[in-house]
Design a protein around this motif. Structure first.
Motif, PDB file in Angstrom:
ATOM      1  N   SER A 104      17.939  33.282  45.435  1.00  0.00           N
ATOM      2  CA  SER A 104      18.422  33.890  44.195  1.00  0.00           C
ATOM      3  C   SER A 104      17.318  33.944  43.134  1.00  0.00           C
ATOM      4  O   SER A 104      17.569  34.323  42.007  1.00  0.00           O
ATOM      5  CB  SER A 104      19.625  33.103  43.664  1.00  0.00           C
ATOM      6  OG  SER A 104      19.239  31.773  43.405  1.00  0.00           O
ATOM      7  N   PHE A 105      16.093  33.553  43.531  1.00  0.00           N
ATOM      8  CA  PHE A 105      14.982  33.562  42.588  1.00  0.00           C
ATOM      9  C   PHE A 105      13.701  33.875  43.353  1.00  0.00           C
ATOM     10  O   PHE A 105      13.622  33.704  44.562  1.00  0.00           O
ATOM     11  CB  PHE A 105      14.861  32.215  41.871  1.00  0.00           C
ATOM     12  CG  PHE A 105      14.753  31.047  42.819  1.00  0.00           C
ATOM     13  CD1 PHE A 105      13.513  30.602  43.265  1.00  0.00           C
ATOM     14  CD2 PHE A 105      15.889  30.413  43.297  1.00  0.00           C
ATOM     15  CE1 PHE A 105      13.415  29.539  44.160  1.00  0.00           C
ATOM     16  CE2 PHE A 105      15.797  29.344  44.180  1.00  0.00           C
ATOM     17  CZ  PHE A 105      14.557  28.917  44.615  1.00  0.00           C
ATOM     18  N   GLU A 106      12.710  34.326  42.628  1.00  0.00           N
ATOM     19  CA  GLU A 106      11.420  34.656  43.236  1.00  0.00           C
ATOM     20  C   GLU A 106      10.610  33.387  43.479  1.00  0.00           C
ATOM     21  O   GLU A 106      10.658  32.456  42.674  1.00  0.00           O
ATOM     22  CB  GLU A 106      10.627  35.586  42.299  1.00  0.00           C
ATOM     23  CG  GLU A 106      11.205  36.983  42.194  1.00  0.00           C
ATOM     24  CD  GLU A 106      11.139  37.737  43.505  1.00  0.00           C
ATOM     25  OE1 GLU A 106      10.081  37.700  44.185  1.00  0.00           O
ATOM     26  OE2 GLU A 106      12.149  38.352  43.866  1.00  0.00           O
ATOM     27  N   PRO A 107       9.857  33.355  44.574  1.00  0.00           N
ATOM     28  CA  PRO A 107       8.992  32.183  44.802  1.00  0.00           C
ATOM     29  C   PRO A 107       7.903  32.094  43.737  1.00  0.00           C
ATOM     30  O   PRO A 107       7.441  33.108  43.214  1.00  0.00           O
ATOM     31  CB  PRO A 107       8.393  32.433  46.181  1.00  0.00           C
ATOM     32  CG  PRO A 107       8.673  33.838  46.521  1.00  0.00           C
ATOM     33  CD  PRO A 107       9.761  34.328  45.626  1.00  0.00           C
ATOM     34  N   ALA A 110       5.578  35.797  47.230  1.00  0.00           N
ATOM     35  CA  ALA A 110       6.577  36.217  48.216  1.00  0.00           C
ATOM     36  C   ALA A 110       5.914  36.553  49.550  1.00  0.00           C
ATOM     37  O   ALA A 110       6.473  36.252  50.616  1.00  0.00           O
ATOM     38  CB  ALA A 110       7.371  37.409  47.696  1.00  0.00           C
ATOM     39  N   ASP A 111       4.740  37.147  49.514  1.00  0.00           N
ATOM     40  CA  ASP A 111       4.032  37.480  50.750  1.00  0.00           C
ATOM     41  C   ASP A 111       3.521  36.223  51.457  1.00  0.00           C
ATOM     42  O   ASP A 111       3.482  36.173  52.679  1.00  0.00           O
ATOM     43  CB  ASP A 111       2.872  38.430  50.468  1.00  0.00           C
ATOM     44  CG  ASP A 111       3.350  39.827  50.104  1.00  0.00           C
ATOM     45  OD1 ASP A 111       4.518  40.155  50.394  1.00  0.00           O
ATOM     46  OD2 ASP A 111       2.549  40.572  49.525  1.00  0.00           O
ATOM     47  N   VAL A 112       3.135  35.206  50.700  1.00  0.00           N
ATOM     48  CA  VAL A 112       2.703  33.942  51.305  1.00  0.00           C
ATOM     49  C   VAL A 112       3.893  33.301  52.019  1.00  0.00           C
ATOM     50  O   VAL A 112       3.765  32.825  53.155  1.00  0.00           O
ATOM     51  CB  VAL A 112       2.108  32.978  50.257  1.00  0.00           C
ATOM     52  CG1 VAL A 112       1.799  31.623  50.878  1.00  0.00           C
ATOM     53  CG2 VAL A 112       0.857  33.583  49.631  1.00  0.00           C
ATOM     54  N   LEU A 113       5.050  33.305  51.393  1.00  0.00           N
ATOM     55  CA  LEU A 113       6.234  32.731  52.029  1.00  0.00           C
ATOM     56  C   LEU A 113       6.653  33.549  53.249  1.00  0.00           C
ATOM     57  O   LEU A 113       7.094  32.991  54.254  1.00  0.00           O
ATOM     58  CB  LEU A 113       7.386  32.610  51.031  1.00  0.00           C
ATOM     59  CG  LEU A 113       7.442  31.256  50.324  1.00  0.00           C
ATOM     60  CD1 LEU A 113       6.202  30.947  49.531  1.00  0.00           C
ATOM     61  CD2 LEU A 113       8.677  31.104  49.526  1.00  0.00           C
ATOM     62  N   ALA A 114       6.498  34.868  53.187  1.00  0.00           N
ATOM     63  CA  ALA A 114       6.808  35.706  54.346  1.00  0.00           C
ATOM     64  C   ALA A 114       5.857  35.393  55.501  1.00  0.00           C
ATOM     65  O   ALA A 114       6.280  35.311  56.661  1.00  0.00           O
ATOM     66  CB  ALA A 114       6.732  37.186  53.968  1.00  0.00           C
TER      67      ALA A 114
END
Length: 78
Positions: free
Chosen positions: A8-11, A57-61
């Motif tokens: 529900s929130f951005e990393p 977000a790309d690092v978490l992906a």
């Protein structure tokens, strides 16, 4: 296995940095560096190409992709 609920929130950069540190310490990435622009430079192998990730977000992906690959290959590859 039940998938986790959607975020529900951005990393944050701190969260991405923590995961990047884990990936490097576990030798799943050669390097991961946060740039002043908020992008991440990542390199899988010492002499490999450098990839550019747009943000946390790309690092978490990328982390999720690596985790999925590890889990799907089974314990015999670890």
């Amino acid at each position: 296995m039940i998938p986790p609920p959607p975020r529900s929130f951005e990393p944050t950069s701190a969260e991405a940095g923590a995961w990047a540190d884990v990936l490097v310490r576990r030798r799943l990435l050669h390097t991961a560096v946060l740039t002043p622009t908020g992008q991440w430079l990542v390199q899988e192998h010492l002499n490999g190409p450098v990839g550019v990730l747009a943000g946390p977000a790309d690092v978490l992906a990328l982390t999720a992709t690596i985790q999925h690959h590890i889990r799907s290959t089974g314990p015999e590859s670890r």
